[in-house]
Design an enzyme around this catalytic site. Structure first.
Site, PDB file in Angstrom:
ATOM      1  N   PRO A 129       0.825  -1.217   0.000  1.00 38.37           N
ATOM      2  CA  PRO A 129       0.000   0.000   0.000  1.00 38.37           C
ATOM      3  C   PRO A 129       0.856   1.263   0.000  1.00 38.37           C
ATOM      4  O   PRO A 129       1.980   1.255   0.498  1.00 38.37           O
ATOM      5  CB  PRO A 129      -0.780  -0.090   1.320  1.00 38.37           C
ATOM      6  CG  PRO A 129      -0.635  -1.484   1.789  1.00 38.37           C
ATOM      7  CD  PRO A 129       0.661  -1.985   1.241  1.00 38.37           C
ATOM      8  N   PHE A 131       1.012   5.499   0.993  1.00 34.05           N
ATOM      9  CA  PHE A 131       0.691   6.192   2.245  1.00 34.05           C
ATOM     10  C   PHE A 131      -0.763   6.644   2.298  1.00 34.05           C
ATOM     11  O   PHE A 131      -1.444   6.479   3.275  1.00 34.05           O
ATOM     12  CB  PHE A 131       1.548   7.456   2.370  1.00 34.05           C
ATOM     13  CG  PHE A 131       2.820   7.251   3.121  1.00 34.05           C
ATOM     14  CD1 PHE A 131       3.128   6.049   3.717  1.00 34.05           C
ATOM     15  CD2 PHE A 131       3.727   8.302   3.242  1.00 34.05           C
ATOM     16  CE1 PHE A 131       4.304   5.878   4.401  1.00 34.05           C
ATOM     17  CE2 PHE A 131       4.912   8.146   3.932  1.00 34.05           C
ATOM     18  CZ  PHE A 131       5.200   6.937   4.507  1.00 34.05           C
ATOM     19  N   ILE A 204      11.146   2.439  -0.287  1.00 28.33           N
ATOM     20  CA  ILE A 204      12.117   1.751   0.562  1.00 28.33           C
ATOM     21  C   ILE A 204      11.920   0.239   0.454  1.00 28.33           C
ATOM     22  O   ILE A 204      12.416  -0.518   1.277  1.00 28.33           O
ATOM     23  CB  ILE A 204      11.963   2.215   2.033  1.00 28.33           C
ATOM     24  CG1 ILE A 204      10.502   2.127   2.493  1.00 28.33           C
ATOM     25  CG2 ILE A 204      12.494   3.630   2.198  1.00 28.33           C
ATOM     26  CD1 ILE A 204      10.285   2.517   3.948  1.00 28.33           C
ATOM     27  N   ASP A 205      11.212  -0.172  -0.587  1.00 26.86           N
ATOM     28  CA  ASP A 205      10.901  -1.591  -0.720  1.00 26.86           C
ATOM     29  C   ASP A 205      11.944  -2.375  -1.505  1.00 26.86           C
ATOM     30  O   ASP A 205      11.878  -3.605  -1.606  1.00 26.86           O
ATOM     31  CB  ASP A 205       9.514  -1.776  -1.369  1.00 26.86           C
ATOM     32  CG  ASP A 205       9.373  -1.018  -2.687  1.00 26.86           C
ATOM     33  OD1 ASP A 205      10.374  -0.858  -3.405  1.00 26.86           O
ATOM     34  OD2 ASP A 205       8.242  -0.580  -3.001  1.00 26.86           O
ATOM     35  N   HIS A 222      14.978   8.074   0.024  1.00 24.45           N
ATOM     36  CA  HIS A 222      14.550   7.938   1.414  1.00 24.45           C
ATOM     37  C   HIS A 222      15.184   6.725   2.084  1.00 24.45           C
ATOM     38  O   HIS A 222      14.653   6.170   3.042  1.00 24.45           O
ATOM     39  CB  HIS A 222      13.021   7.896   1.500  1.00 24.45           C
ATOM     40  CG  HIS A 222      12.411   9.237   1.186  1.00 24.45           C
ATOM     41  ND1 HIS A 222      11.068   9.430   0.994  1.00 24.45           N
ATOM     42  CD2 HIS A 222      12.979  10.463   1.031  1.00 24.45           C
ATOM     43  CE1 HIS A 222      10.832  10.712   0.728  1.00 24.45           C
ATOM     44  NE2 HIS A 222      11.968  11.356   0.747  1.00 24.45           N
ATOM     45  N   CYS A 230      22.835   2.756  14.398  1.00 25.59           N
ATOM     46  CA  CYS A 230      22.212   3.239  15.637  1.00 25.59           C
ATOM     47  C   CYS A 230      21.495   4.561  15.355  1.00 25.59           C
ATOM     48  O   CYS A 230      22.060   5.453  14.716  1.00 25.59           O
ATOM     49  CB  CYS A 230      23.293   3.448  16.686  1.00 25.59           C
ATOM     50  SG  CYS A 230      22.675   4.250  18.168  1.00 25.59           S
ATOM     51  N   GLY A 293       3.446   7.882  -9.538  1.00 25.53           N
ATOM     52  CA  GLY A 293       2.964   7.293  -8.300  1.00 25.53           C
ATOM     53  C   GLY A 293       3.423   7.977  -7.032  1.00 25.53           C
ATOM     54  O   GLY A 293       3.768   7.316  -6.056  1.00 25.53           O
ATOM     55  N   SER A 295       2.524  11.449  -4.337  1.00 29.58           N
ATOM     56  CA  SER A 295       1.652  12.582  -4.036  1.00 29.58           C
ATOM     57  C   SER A 295       2.449  13.885  -3.939  1.00 29.58           C
ATOM     58  O   SER A 295       1.874  14.944  -3.726  1.00 29.58           O
ATOM     59  CB  SER A 295       0.906  12.331  -2.717  1.00 29.58           C
ATOM     60  OG  SER A 295       1.844  12.191  -1.668  1.00 29.58           O
ATOM     61  N   ASN A 318      -0.179   9.248 -12.673  1.00 30.43           N
ATOM     62  CA  ASN A 318      -0.654   9.098 -11.295  1.00 30.43           C
ATOM     63  C   ASN A 318      -2.174   9.000 -11.314  1.00 30.43           C
ATOM     64  O   ASN A 318      -2.802   9.258 -12.339  1.00 30.43           O
ATOM     65  CB  ASN A 318      -0.226  10.324 -10.463  1.00 30.43           C
ATOM     66  CG  ASN A 318      -0.076  10.018  -8.994  1.00 30.43           C
ATOM     67  OD1 ASN A 318       0.544   9.040  -8.626  1.00 30.43           O
ATOM     68  ND2 ASN A 318      -0.658  10.842  -8.130  1.00 30.43           N
ATOM     69  N   ARG A 319      -2.726   8.628 -10.181  1.00 27.23           N
ATOM     70  CA  ARG A 319      -4.195   8.609 -10.131  1.00 27.23           C
ATOM     71  C   ARG A 319      -4.766  10.018 -10.125  1.00 27.23           C
ATOM     72  O   ARG A 319      -5.836  10.260 -10.627  1.00 27.23           O
ATOM     73  CB  ARG A 319      -4.654   7.916  -8.846  1.00 27.23           C
ATOM     74  CG  ARG A 319      -4.698   6.447  -8.986  1.00 27.23           C
ATOM     75  CD  ARG A 319      -5.842   5.834  -8.205  1.00 27.23           C
ATOM     76  NE  ARG A 319      -5.700   4.404  -8.288  1.00 27.23           N
ATOM     77  CZ  ARG A 319      -5.136   3.667  -7.360  1.00 27.23           C
ATOM     78  NH1 ARG A 319      -4.716   4.215  -6.246  1.00 27.23           N
ATOM     79  NH2 ARG A 319      -4.998   2.377  -7.521  1.00 27.23           N
TER      80      ARG A 319
END
Ligand code: CNA
Length: 427
Positions: A129, A131, A204-205, A222, A230, A293, A295, A318-319
């Protein structure tokens, strides 16, 4: 100047709790309107003489609608269908609009240095999904974590107090659980054709690397799960050890200061990776910006869209209209194709004659099935992705329909082979 990740303060929006770190997108005053004709002339200047003649014989008002896929002052609000002087189907530009113009320019060899800016929307077809999509977006599904506000999952202070919400999320996003989809492979083929200058992704996938986009063509703005450190003293921590601890519901701690270890995903208020700053060299060189994709809500990433030269075409897939594409008028070379990303990208791929190549890659690397063979339905790509994957094992690879079927509506959907996501179950 050090830039840190922050949420975007939106122009004219409700009073915002968001803080803009680094450089936010300036709230530009409306630019003076431009006649459609000047847009056409600019587009014509990118084309060969024969292209220009063909275009002009179609009539200038028609051409204005076509070449500019979203010009003519037609700028929808987020979530609202395209409408306005140019009549077109809701949520979608004319089939001969933005995608055809960009496809044609690529085929003419006019666009050779493509920068892709991507966000969570390119991975929803893989079952992850995004955000913000209502109902299915990650923020809509964080209730079980009892967060004070959804973004807290990426807030370093909150993480310091309670790392469990982020670790739960990390368990889902650690590379290996999801597979790249058609959109990722489209970008890989863009690279194979020698056209990808760089891909800047907020994701980040790890699916970009997994589909074969080489490290030097990719900026994971990102951060990534590929390393860990740490969160307090930044001492490096073995990534695999961190992963094992998190996957078994443990809390990896720093051997130096005993604070909690975090995969090197960039949180709000943290510095972006050094590689991100390549944008200062890349964007002036770009001759096409593809925005996919996202926002465009997170800074400083969102502002990158404003750093290509003003003569450079920007294509939003994009949508909804986002960022500068929400404003009126658009830049003369702004194009958008609103709708499901897999649909739009596959239509562009057909125009370019790349569809079969992408499908072959999918079939060979993902065990995916031909999009054409998949049931097309009104389900969103995420919902499609959550359905059990169709197996192609053992059977013949189905043949795909021909390229350039540009007059047809988008065909199949998501060829993903991903496992269902926990967020899907939370919907
Ligand atoms: P976002 O704010 O959720 O926006 C996603 C955008 O994509 C929205 O405008 C959606 O309408 C659009 N979208 C979603 N699915 C589709 C689709 N199938 N077709 C067309 N459009 C679609 O996410 P952003 O990427 O803009 O925000 C940046 C955040 C999201 C980054 O910091 C990421 O770390 C974070 N994130 C990443 C992942 C991931 O790695 N896959 C998942 C969720 C969130």
């Amino acid at each position: 100047m050090s830039k840190v990740r922050g949420r975007r303060e939106r122009c004219g929006g409700p009073p915002s709790v968001a803080v803009v770190y680094g450089s936010g997108t300036p709230c530009d005053p409306a630019q003076p309107g431009r006649a459609t004709h000047s847009g056409i002339l600019d587009d014509l200047s990118l084309m060969s003489v024969s292209e220009q003649q063909t275009l002009l014989t179609r009539g200038s008002s028609q051409a204005g609608a076509d070449v500019h896929g979203g010009s003519s002052g037609c700028v929808p609000s987020p979530g609202t269908p395209l409408s306005g002087p140019v009549s077109r189907a809701p949520h979608r530009s004319s089939p001969r609009g933005a995608l055809h113009t960009i496809g044609r320019l690529v085929k003419l060899g006019r666009l050779r240095n493509v920068v892709v800016l991507a966000g969570a929307g390119i991975s929803t077809a893989s079952g992850i999904p995004d955000f913000r999509t209502p109902g299915t977006g990650l923020y809509a599904n964080l209730a079980k974590y009892n967060l004070p506000y959804p973004e807290a999952v990426f807030d370093v202070d909150f993480f310091s107090d309670d790392p469990r919400p982020f670790y739960s999320l990390a368990k889902e996003l650690y590379p290996g659980r999801h597979r790249p989809n058609y959109v990722h492979y489209f970008i890989r083929v863009l690279h194979q054709k020698g056209l990808l200058l760089r891909m800047y992704s907020q994701n980040i996938d790890g699916l970009e690397k997994m589909c074969g986009i080489p490290e030097d063509k990719l900026v994971e703005a990102h951060g990534t799960f590929a390393s860990a450190s740490c969160h307090l003293c930044y001492t490096a921590f073995p990534a695999e050890e961190a992963k094992q601890a998190i996957m078994s519901d443990g809390v990896p701690t720093c051997s130096f200061c005993s604070a909690t270890v975090k995969p090197n995903v960039v949180f709000f208020g943290e510095d972006l990776p050094e590689k991100y700053f390549q944008h200062a060299r890349d964007f002036p060189r770009a001759d096409l910006l593809m925005i996919m994709g996202t926002s465009l809500q997170i800074e400083p990433f969102a502002s990158l869209v404003n750093t290509v030269r003003s003569t450079v075409p920007r294509l939003l897939l994009n949508r909804h209209a986002v960022g500068p594409f929400e404003r009126k008028p658009l830049r003369r070379r702004d194009y958008m194709e609103l709708g499901d990303l897999v649909d739009s990208v596959s239509r562009l791929a057909r125009i370019l004659g790349w569809h079969a190549e992408i499908q072959d890659l999918l079939n060979s690397q993902e065990g995916g099935v031909c999009m054409d063979q998949q049931q097309s339905s009104s389900l969103g790509a995420e919902a499609q992705a959550r359905r059990p994957a169709q197996s192609s094992s053992g059977g013949p690879v189905p043949s795909c329909s021909s390229e350039e079927s540009d007059s047809s509506e988008p065909d199949g959907r998501n060829p993903v082979t991903s496992v269902p996501s926990i967020y899907g179950r939370l919907v």
